[in-house]
Motif scaffolding. Structure first.
Motif: not given
Length: 339
Positions: A24-40, A167-173
């Protein structure tokens, strides 16, 4: 995957056992729900192929490399990315050092030298908006074509969002910058946390009856100044309830921002330790009080409010796993020079 077997390594130190893994490749800053969909998606493919799942990510964040003059509020530095990955059962995390040479690497060369020659990837998973290589020429469509040419599978995970958009890191910031920690949690799927070393303070809190564990955070941290209900995880894995203040202490010195955590029902020496502080709830913004007595009175109210918030919010399963994974992830990050 047992969390105790999780490994955090630089790309150059990749274990041979990870050749042929799903990556799984990415910056993954946040490891948010979108990133976790990649992990899944990566985990599902790895189970089908009976191979390990690993993350390939980049440090420092490419945005920090290309625009060092613009501070970037990092949500998950390497140790936190690794902690969340371990909590999800991922085998390990590889970190590619993003420097000038790496930035100049053409997308084709990245595929050949990293994905094919070094990793021998069986399958690669990315998010819909991930780009790589010089001038970001490595698009998801490019990666799919390279997969066909080089005999590895590719999955591109579609946009993951809610009624407000992706869902994005920008929204979380933005949410954290306004103290909306509950909203940040909804986007993350876990309680956003900070990692820091406990340093000597002015011991003013001890004199006031509220001894605190003080941490100096990254100056780019744009978390709203205020008072939070928190949980504090020590390197031994023990988790403690508490209340924390992040800000400049306007009643006293209006100095540089500092995170000061008062741990409930705790009497011990934390100086020099690393700690994980997880934000559970927002209590109020930072205030300047007219007297020390007024401040102490309000601190007692804040502590009671924090206890109520925490009592109503028991540890969720993913947060428990992150807290359990963090001490080993921290140790490995320090060993790899990534902490």
């Amino acid at each position: 995957m047992d969390q105790s077997t999780f490994l955090l390594k630089s790309l150059e130190e990749m274990p041979q056992a990870w050749r042929g893994a799903v990556v799984a490749i990415g910056n993954f800053d946040g490891m948010h729900e979108g990133h976790q969909a990649v992990l899944a998606a990566a985990e599902a493919e790895a189970q089908h192929l009976s191979v390990p799942t690993i993350i390939l990510t980049f440090e420092p964040h490419p945005r920090s490399f290309f625009a060092p003059q613009t501070p970037l509020f990092r949500l998950t530095p390497a140790v936190l990315k690794a902690s969340v990955a371990a909590a999800h059962g991922i085998s390990g995390m590889l970190v590619a050092r993003f420097d000038a040479a790496f930035a100049e690497t053409e997308a084709e060369d990245f595929v050949r030298s990293v994905l094919v020659e070094r990793l021998a990837a069986r399958h690669v998973v990315t998010g819909y908006d991930f780009h790589f290589g010089h001038r970001r020429k490595g698009t998801p469509e490019f990666l799919k074509r390279q997969g066909v040419l080089n005999s590895f599978g590719v999955t591109v995970v579609e946009k993951h969002g809610d009624e407000a958009g992706a869902i994005s890191s920008s929204r979380i910031r933005e949410a954290l910058g306004e103290g909306r920690v509950e909203e940040a949690r909804e986007l993350l799927g876990w309680d956003w946390s900070l990692v820091g070393r406990v340093v000597e303070g002015d011991r003013r809190g001890r004199d006031l009856g509220f001894p605190t564990a003080n941490m100096v955070l990254d100056p780019a941290c744009a978390l709203a100044h205020g008072i939070y209900a928190v949980r504090y995880t020590r390197p031994d894995g023990s988790v403690h309830d508490g209340v924390a203040s992040f800000g400049r202490r306007p009643t006293f010195d209006d100095g540089a921002p500092r995170l000061e955590t008062f741990i409930f029902d705790f009497d011990g020496d934390l100086y020099g330790e690393m700690g994980l502080v997880s934000l559970i709830g927002w209590i109020r913004g930072e205030e300047k009080f007219g007297s020390v007595d007024a401040l102490v009175e309000r601190m007692n109210v804040d502590a009671e409010e924090a206890r109520k918030i925490l009592a109503a919010r028991p540890l969720h399963d993913l947060d428990r796993k992150i807290a359990a994974a963090w001490p080993e992830a921290e140790r490995q990050a320090e060993e790899a020079g990534l902490a």
